[in-house]
Design an enzyme around this catalytic site. Structure first.
Site, mmCIF file in Angstrom:
data_model
loop_
_atom_site.group_PDB
_atom_site.id
_atom_site.type_symbol
_atom_site.label_atom_id
_atom_site.label_comp_id
_atom_site.label_asym_id
_atom_site.label_seq_id
_atom_site.Cartn_x
_atom_site.Cartn_y
_atom_site.Cartn_z
ATOM 1 N N ARG A 82 -12.891 -2.152 -3.761
ATOM 2 C CA ARG A 82 -11.806 -1.812 -4.698
ATOM 3 C C ARG A 82 -10.757 -2.903 -4.637
ATOM 4 N NH1 ARG A 82 -8.818 2.724 -2.701
ATOM 5 N NH2 ARG A 82 -7.230 1.175 -2.330
ATOM 6 N N GLU B 214 -4.722 -6.897 -2.775
ATOM 7 C CA GLU B 214 -5.782 -7.139 -1.793
ATOM 8 C C GLU B 214 -7.086 -6.635 -2.367
ATOM 9 O OE1 GLU B 214 -6.331 -4.613 1.523
ATOM 10 O OE2 GLU B 214 -5.643 -2.821 0.483
ATOM 11 N N ASN C 298 -10.427 -4.383 -1.002
ATOM 12 C CA ASN C 298 -10.967 -3.587 0.105
ATOM 13 C C ASN C 298 -12.480 -3.602 0.025
ATOM 14 O OD1 ASN C 298 -8.436 -2.327 1.272
ATOM 15 N ND2 ASN C 298 -8.232 -1.815 -0.888
ATOM 16 N N SER D 235 -11.332 4.201 -0.721
ATOM 17 C CA SER D 235 -11.418 5.632 -1.006
ATOM 18 C C SER D 235 -10.862 6.002 -2.378
ATOM 19 C CB SER D 235 -10.723 6.415 0.098
ATOM 20 O OG SER D 235 -9.416 5.964 0.247
ATOM 21 N N LYS E 106 -7.480 -10.302 4.835
ATOM 22 C CA LYS E 106 -6.349 -10.918 4.140
ATOM 23 C C LYS E 106 -6.339 -12.429 4.348
ATOM 24 C CE LYS E 106 -4.313 -6.529 3.735
ATOM 25 N NZ LYS E 106 -5.138 -5.452 4.272
ATOM 26 N N LYS F 252 1.752 -10.228 6.392
ATOM 27 C CA LYS F 252 0.610 -9.328 6.590
ATOM 28 C C LYS F 252 -0.260 -9.722 7.779
ATOM 29 C CE LYS F 252 0.020 -7.976 1.775
ATOM 30 N NZ LYS F 252 -0.979 -7.603 0.745
ATOM 31 N N GLU G 33 -5.880 -2.862 7.949
ATOM 32 C CA GLU G 33 -6.150 -2.046 6.764
ATOM 33 C C GLU G 33 -5.587 -0.650 6.973
ATOM 34 O OE1 GLU G 33 -7.660 -3.070 4.036
ATOM 35 O OE2 GLU G 33 -8.040 -5.058 4.873
ATOM 36 N N GLY G 34 -5.489 0.067 5.882
ATOM 37 C CA GLY G 34 -5.163 1.493 5.995
ATOM 38 C C GLY G 34 -3.709 1.833 5.729
ATOM 39 N N ARG H 116 -2.442 4.531 -8.235
ATOM 40 C CA ARG H 116 -1.656 5.206 -7.185
ATOM 41 C C ARG H 116 -0.191 4.859 -7.392
ATOM 42 N NH1 ARG H 116 -4.056 2.742 -1.927
ATOM 43 N NH2 ARG H 116 -4.041 0.971 -3.347
HETATM 44 P P1 ADP Z 1 -3.701 -2.211 3.289
HETATM 45 O O1 ADP Z 1 -5.013 -2.869 3.523
HETATM 46 O O2 ADP Z 1 -3.081 -1.673 4.517
HETATM 47 O O3 ADP Z 1 -3.756 -1.218 2.159
HETATM 48 P P2 ADP Z 1 -2.146 -3.838 1.437
HETATM 49 O O4 ADP Z 1 -2.192 -5.300 1.354
HETATM 50 O O5 ADP Z 1 -2.781 -3.093 0.330
HETATM 51 O O6 ADP Z 1 -2.743 -3.400 2.845
HETATM 52 O O7 ADP Z 1 -0.643 -3.395 1.552
HETATM 53 C C1 ADP Z 1 -0.261 -2.039 1.672
HETATM 54 C C2 ADP Z 1 0.772 -1.695 0.618
HETATM 55 O O8 ADP Z 1 1.901 -2.574 0.737
HETATM 56 C C3 ADP Z 1 0.298 -1.847 -0.805
HETATM 57 O O9 ADP Z 1 -0.358 -0.676 -1.248
HETATM 58 C C4 ADP Z 1 1.592 -2.127 -1.543
HETATM 59 O O10 ADP Z 1 2.271 -0.901 -1.792
HETATM 60 C C5 ADP Z 1 2.398 -2.911 -0.528
HETATM 61 N N1 ADP Z 1 2.224 -4.371 -0.743
HETATM 62 C C6 ADP Z 1 1.267 -5.152 -0.195
HETATM 63 N N2 ADP Z 1 1.367 -6.426 -0.616
HETATM 64 C C7 ADP Z 1 2.406 -6.471 -1.455
HETATM 65 C C8 ADP Z 1 3.033 -7.503 -2.217
HETATM 66 N N3 ADP Z 1 2.573 -8.748 -2.185
HETATM 67 N N4 ADP Z 1 4.110 -7.172 -2.974
HETATM 68 C C9 ADP Z 1 4.572 -5.903 -3.016
HETATM 69 N N5 ADP Z 1 4.028 -4.882 -2.308
HETATM 70 C C10 ADP Z 1 2.963 -5.146 -1.536
HETATM 71 MG MG MG Z 2 -6.770 -2.611 2.437
HETATM 72 MG MG MG Z 3 -4.117 -1.592 0.215
#
Ligand code: ADP
Ligand code: MG
Ligand code: MG
Length: 476
Positions: free
Chosen positions: A126, A145, A147, A152, A307, A366, A370-371, A452
């Site tokens: 996803r 990102e 996944n 899910s 990442k 970052k 994950e999660g 979401r």
């Molecule tokens: P994970 O693998 O933990 O889901 P993400 O990279 O998706 O990691 O980051 C988790 C959350 O943080 C995202 O769902 C988003 O709400 C926020 N986020 C992540 N990267 C960004 C970004 N570059 N700008 C704004 N919000 C972000």
């Molecule tokens: Mg993720």
């Molecule tokens: Mg995410």
């Protein structure tokens, strides 16, 4: 994503209360369900999965752009997973300091040395995006990102469209209610799993969902299971412990768990360090990787979703290497990239540190996790970078431009939470599914979407992390 709900609806508390009551019942009727925190391993007590009262407006062109690029992302992830030299180089600095990624990488190396036993690959991923608000009022699609393991909500998101349709009708918005798209990621994911099962070629073998100890979101997974059972494909649910205790390989490396032959291992666990509570869990992961079962994902595909790999892909020339004859794929993928910066030792990494310290609010820091709930924002970026900037520890992170979606007002419906209006930000996910046998891609599709939405008070976190809620795009 713009405000489309008129103020006379948003601010009418009596109406909102009525709509929310109906919405919760509609969610229960439709099967938008989750177990409750207090009883995460029993279906005696379930509630609605959290969701927005109203769908969120998404520009049609941007939505279609996200769907269209998905098959290229599938191809990209798959190509990366088959390129050990690229993975080794891309992850070299990370694995020097991040134990979890290093551990996964060791399994990858071990499998390479031993030789891959299965030529069939199943990828279910996803890719997540936010719409970055431009100054001219338009927005551009930026990937947050991708996944490649345990993505899910492909199940529950197939049930939310009817909930929003009903709420819109009840609110007198007949026209909008017809604009809520059908969506069924679970069905598409299951088609790919079924194909992999078929190619494995053993009628009696099962699809094993490798599941977490805490299974609050089991009903999301049950939708995929249901689609498989419809095709007479048996599914079982097992944990790392079960695999450790009752799993074995026969002389042909066929995987048997509790005496049942496993055709496909579908990982819905194993994506974060806490999932590997003991050495036994790591042993079990290795056993599955070594086996003839089709892994979703295999270890290379898992690593392709880190990442760090996402950051390396933004370097000039890297995408071209993966798509030497498809400049249009390169262009479509690159258009979704936000700025990503490395923190390796050396002048480039030094520059990243200086840039982040000078304007921390412009970035997200970052780690390779994950999660939800792992990223670092604002002043905390300075604290962390000040502490690690002089040492190799900084290589465990990457830096990313912060994306700024337009906030929209909505109500987030969640068990035990007061009904109040929130400023919300949305994230659009697109599900990809593919199956490859040897060199032949036998399926490569975009199978649905997930919107979401979270309150803008929260910087981070998904639905499972208790921050975001399920939503639907209303194409405008
Ligand atoms: P994970 O693998 O933990 O889901 P993400 O990279 O998706 O990691 O980051 C988790 C959350 O943080 C995202 O769902 C988003 O709400 C926020 N986020 C992540 N990267 C960004 C970004 N570059 N700008 C704004 N919000 C972000
Ligand atoms: Mg993720
Ligand atoms: Mg995410």
């Amino acid at each position: 994503m713009a405000q489309w709900i008129p103020d006379e609806v948003l601010m009418n508390t009596a109406l909102i209360k009525d709509l929310a009551d109906v919405a919760k019942d509609a969610a229960l009727l439709q099967g938008v369900l989750m177990r409750i925190h207090e009883a995460s391993n029993s279906s005696e007590l379930v509630t609605y999965a959290p969701f927005t009262l109203f769908p969120t407006a998404v520009p049609k062109a941007v939505f279609q752009q996200a769907l269209a690029v998905q098959i290229h992302y599938n191809t990209l992830v798959d190509k990366i997973s088959q390129d050990p030299d690229f993975l080794k180089e891309a992850l070299a600095s990370t694995i020097a300091v991040d134990d979890f990624t290093a551990r996964l990488f060791r399994i990858h190396q071990q499998i390479l040395e031993e030789g891959r036993s299965q030529s069939v690959v199943l990828g279910l991923n996803r890719s997540d995006y936010m719409l970055d608000q431009r100054e001219d009022g338009t927005s551009s699609l930026k990937q947050i990102e991708i996944n490649t393991i345990a993505a899910s909500f492909g199940g529950l998101s197939s049930r939310t469209p009817d909930v929003h349709r009903q709420i819109l009708r009840l609110a007198g918005r007949m026209q909008e209610s017809q604009c809520i798209l059908d969506n069924n990621p679970a069905a598409g994911l299951a088609v790919a799993v079924a194909k992999a099962w078929d190619l494995y070629g053993s009628q009696g073998a099962v699809v094993m969902f490798l599941v977490e100890g805490e299974q609050r979101n089991i009903l999301d997974q049950r939708y995929v299971e249901k689609e498989l059972w419809k095709r007479n494909i048996p599914t079982i649910r097992r944990r790392f412990d079960d695999v450790y205790e009752t799993g074995r390989l026969d002389q042909d490396k066929r995987l048997f768990v509790g005496g049942q032959e496993v055709a496909v291992v579908y990982f819905r666990d194993g994506y974060m360090p806490q999932n590997y509570a003991s050495e036994q869990a790591w042993d079990a992961r290795l056993l599955m990787e070594r086996s003839l079962a089709v892994k979703c994902p295999d270890i290379g595909t898992h690593l392709a979703g880190t990442k760090k790999v996402q950051q390396v892909l933004t370097r000039p020339g890297v995408l071209e290497k993966f798509f030497p004859e498809q400049p249009e794929a390169v262009e479509q993928i690159r258009a979704t990239f936000a700025g990503l910066y490395n923190l390796d030792m050396g002048p480039e990494g030094d520059k990243t540190v200086a840039m982040a310290l000078a304007a921390p609010d412009r970035f997200v820091l970052k780690p390779q996790r994950e999660g939800g709930g792992n990223n670092i924002y604002g002043s905390e970026i300075c604290q962390v970078l000040e502490a690690v900037k002089g040492s190799t520890e900084r290589m465990a992170y990457i830096l990313m431009d912060k994306i700024h979606p337009t906030p929209v007002q909505n109500y987030l419906l969640r068990r035990d939470a007061p009904l109040k209006i929130s400023n919300c930000l949305s994230e659009l996910g697109v599900f990809g599914a593919y199956v490859r046998r040897g060199k032949d891609m036998v399926m490569n599709e975009c199978v649905g979407h997930l919107l979401r939405t979270k309150s803008s008070e929260h910087s981070d976190g998904g639905v499972a992390a208790g921050v975001a809620v399920l939503d639907n795009p209303l194409l405008i």
